[in-house]
Write a protein that holds these residues in place. Structure first.
Motif, PDB file in Angstrom:
ATOM      1  N   ALA B 170       0.821  -1.208   0.000  1.00 45.31           N
ATOM      2  CA  ALA B 170       0.000   0.000   0.000  1.00 45.31           C
ATOM      3  C   ALA B 170       0.859   1.264   0.000  1.00 45.31           C
ATOM      4  CB  ALA B 170      -0.948   0.000   1.203  1.00 45.31           C
ATOM      5  N   GLY B 171       1.969   1.257   0.781  1.00 44.54           N
ATOM      6  CA  GLY B 171       2.821   2.437   0.849  1.00 44.54           C
ATOM      7  C   GLY B 171       3.399   2.781  -0.514  1.00 44.54           C
ATOM      8  N   LEU B 172       3.794   1.735  -1.251  1.00 50.60           N
ATOM      9  CA  LEU B 172       4.389   1.935  -2.573  1.00 50.60           C
ATOM     10  C   LEU B 172       3.388   2.543  -3.552  1.00 50.60           C
ATOM     11  CD1 LEU B 172       7.102   1.189  -4.066  1.00 50.60           C
ATOM     12  CD2 LEU B 172       5.826  -0.751  -5.010  1.00 50.60           C
ATOM     13  N   THR B 173       2.196   1.955  -3.613  1.00 52.82           N
ATOM     14  CA  THR B 173       1.220   2.472  -4.572  1.00 52.82           C
ATOM     15  C   THR B 173       0.750   3.873  -4.177  1.00 52.82           C
ATOM     16  OG1 THR B 173      -0.536   1.290  -3.406  1.00 52.82           O
ATOM     17  CG2 THR B 173       0.409   0.207  -5.333  1.00 52.82           C
ATOM     18  N   ALA B 174       0.694   4.137  -2.855  1.00 54.07           N
ATOM     19  CA  ALA B 174       0.308   5.477  -2.424  1.00 54.07           C
ATOM     20  C   ALA B 174       1.334   6.496  -2.923  1.00 54.07           C
ATOM     21  CB  ALA B 174       0.175   5.543  -0.901  1.00 54.07           C
ATOM     22  N   LEU B 175       2.626   6.139  -2.795  1.00 57.04           N
ATOM     23  CA  LEU B 175       3.669   7.031  -3.284  1.00 57.04           C
ATOM     24  C   LEU B 175       3.559   7.227  -4.788  1.00 57.04           C
ATOM     25  CD1 LEU B 175       7.034   6.276  -1.451  1.00 57.04           C
ATOM     26  CD2 LEU B 175       5.810   8.444  -1.630  1.00 57.04           C
ATOM     27  N   ALA B 176       3.366   6.126  -5.517  1.00 57.81           N
ATOM     28  CA  ALA B 176       3.272   6.220  -6.977  1.00 57.81           C
ATOM     29  C   ALA B 176       2.070   7.047  -7.384  1.00 57.81           C
ATOM     30  CB  ALA B 176       3.191   4.811  -7.585  1.00 57.81           C
ATOM     31  N   GLY B 177       0.927   6.805  -6.739  1.00 58.65           N
ATOM     32  CA  GLY B 177      -0.271   7.571  -7.066  1.00 58.65           C
ATOM     33  C   GLY B 177      -0.087   9.055  -6.772  1.00 58.65           C
ATOM     34  N   SER B 178       0.523   9.351  -5.610  1.00 59.28           N
ATOM     35  CA  SER B 178       0.763  10.755  -5.251  1.00 59.28           C
ATOM     36  C   SER B 178       1.672  11.421  -6.269  1.00 59.28           C
ATOM     37  CB  SER B 178       1.405  10.850  -3.860  1.00 59.28           C
ATOM     38  OG  SER B 178       0.589  10.274  -2.882  1.00 59.28           O
ATOM     39  N   ALA B 179       2.742  10.714  -6.633  1.00 51.55           N
ATOM     40  CA  ALA B 179       3.699  11.282  -7.588  1.00 51.55           C
ATOM     41  C   ALA B 179       3.014  11.561  -8.927  1.00 51.55           C
ATOM     42  CB  ALA B 179       4.880  10.320  -7.790  1.00 51.55           C
TER      43      ALA B 179
END
Lengths: 201, 201, 201
Positions: B170-179
């Motif tokens: 979840a942390g990874l996709t949250a970062l990718a989505g935010s970026a």
């Protein structure tokens, strides 16, 4: 089943009223869709938040989202034929108001809320989406500017509440209440059709 | 842990965007702090109200309140260096939007909301605080005026929902989505940087 | 019992403040009643939505609805004597603010919310109705324009929270907190009575 169909029609009508208002405010297509979604789903979301239905039905029913979004795009695409029609916002708004007030009142009654409070919840359901539309577009909400608006909503809600008390079929009273609201709004619009609107300040 | 840190950064960014907008509207220090709190905590409070999380996490997590208030005071104190920078509101708003959309989508998915509705809740989380800020300051909300705003939010939410479906962290996709959201907003701002903004009426 | 009576007084005061503001905005009688209801019941409804009290107490307590509606009609009927009195909105608003902030804080504490969050909920209860009133009438909310507004609300909420911690009777601390808020607001109004109000833009 009948109530589901009416809800969809109300959503399309309110989405169209929001989209036409957004087009008149010269928003781009994405802004128009956001306003269409907010107008169409805002009142029902407010109803569910007040009644403790989580997450709000409107947000997890994909046909509602689809109908509201597509309506927004269609209005945007064909707005040259629609944009000057201030009346069309008012007509669509009347239909949406009628259907949402009655469905909101029915939902609240089904959850055991007292009749007078169910009427208030129904009015909020019907008025909420349009009020959000007007606040976001920086207009004074219709409900505050039109004499028969809140009263029409209250009358329709009362029909549903009375029918529930008398044990009449919910679909029938919802139709009757909606028809009453639309009729009251149309009479009000017709009577004032050429009346001078007080200048805002 | 990573998500907690991102949430704090998003709160500071949105608090700053609210405070800068409030300073530009010439509010006093208390008004600036109120707008900073509303902008920073409003979207998440709306998310929790929609999802039935009572009381909203944002209101019972004191570091959030502290960060938002202090950010408001700092912006007010140093506004001569900031007040003319309309761009800074837009930049901070982009960062806050990215972090809030993804955290809102993640929260909704964790509560078992269907993917498309989780995207809608995430968009509301990201858009809500800024919309409250703009409504309170009597501006047309950014989301309605900027083409890539709602679409950027939707794209970032979709990344999180897709990652969840694929079982990615979840942390990874949250970062990718935010970026993705921040990148889309920055490209949109850069492309329109010198474009004439349509006159409001 | 004492708290119930105070709640009714607060509702009448906020309803009157909303009705006077609506009369000044030249709304018709139905618009005035809608604004009276929204101002009087909005803050408490927001409190209950945040705390998960469904349906909101304000909407299912008919004396509240009656008092707010009647107040709206009375103000509308006698507005020639009231309409020019900008001060009367501010005075009534101060009383409503005091009573709602303290009742909101008490309610949140009774539901086990931490003290600092209960203060925030109390402030939201007090500020919410007036903010809705001002947003619907397209004015910048009082809380953003008046220096001592948010601070007065916070001080009154803190009195209630401190009294709760010390085990003092809830009715007593609610009265003390309300009195503090009203006093702070009146002093603020008196000090600025003839001060130039910054031009809005």
């Amino acid at each position: 089943m009948l109530l589901d169909a009416l809800e969809l029609i109300g959503i399309a009508a309110f989405a169209a009223s929001g989209a036409v208002a957004a087009v008149r405010a010269r928003l781009d297509v994405f802004g128009v869709v956001v306003i269409a979604l907010t107008t169409a789903l805002g009142g029902g979301a407010l109803r569910d938040v007040l009644l403790g239905v989580h997450p709000p039905t409107n947000l997890v029913t994909w046909p509602y989202l689809l109908v509201a979004s597509v309506t927004g795009v269609v209005v945007f695409r064909f707005h040259p034929a629609l944009a000057r029609l201030r009346r069309s916002v008012l007509l669509l708004d009347a239909v949406g108001l009628g259907l949402f007030v009655t469905s909101g009142t029915s939902t609240a009654l089904a959850l055991g809320v007292p009749a007078y409070a169910a009427c208030l919840v129904g009015m909020t359901t019907g008025i909420g989406g349009g009020a959000l539309r007007d606040v976001l577009l920086r207009e004074i909400p219709l409900v505050l500017r039109r004499e028969i608006y809140a009263v029409a909503a209250l009358a329709g809600a009362a029909v549903v509440a009375a029918g529930d008390r008398l044990g009449l079929p919910a679909g029938l009273t919802a139709l009757a209440g909606s028809a009453l609201i639309v009729a009251l709004r149309l009479v009000a619009l017709w009577r004032r059709w050429n009346a001078p609107v007080p200048k805002e300040h």
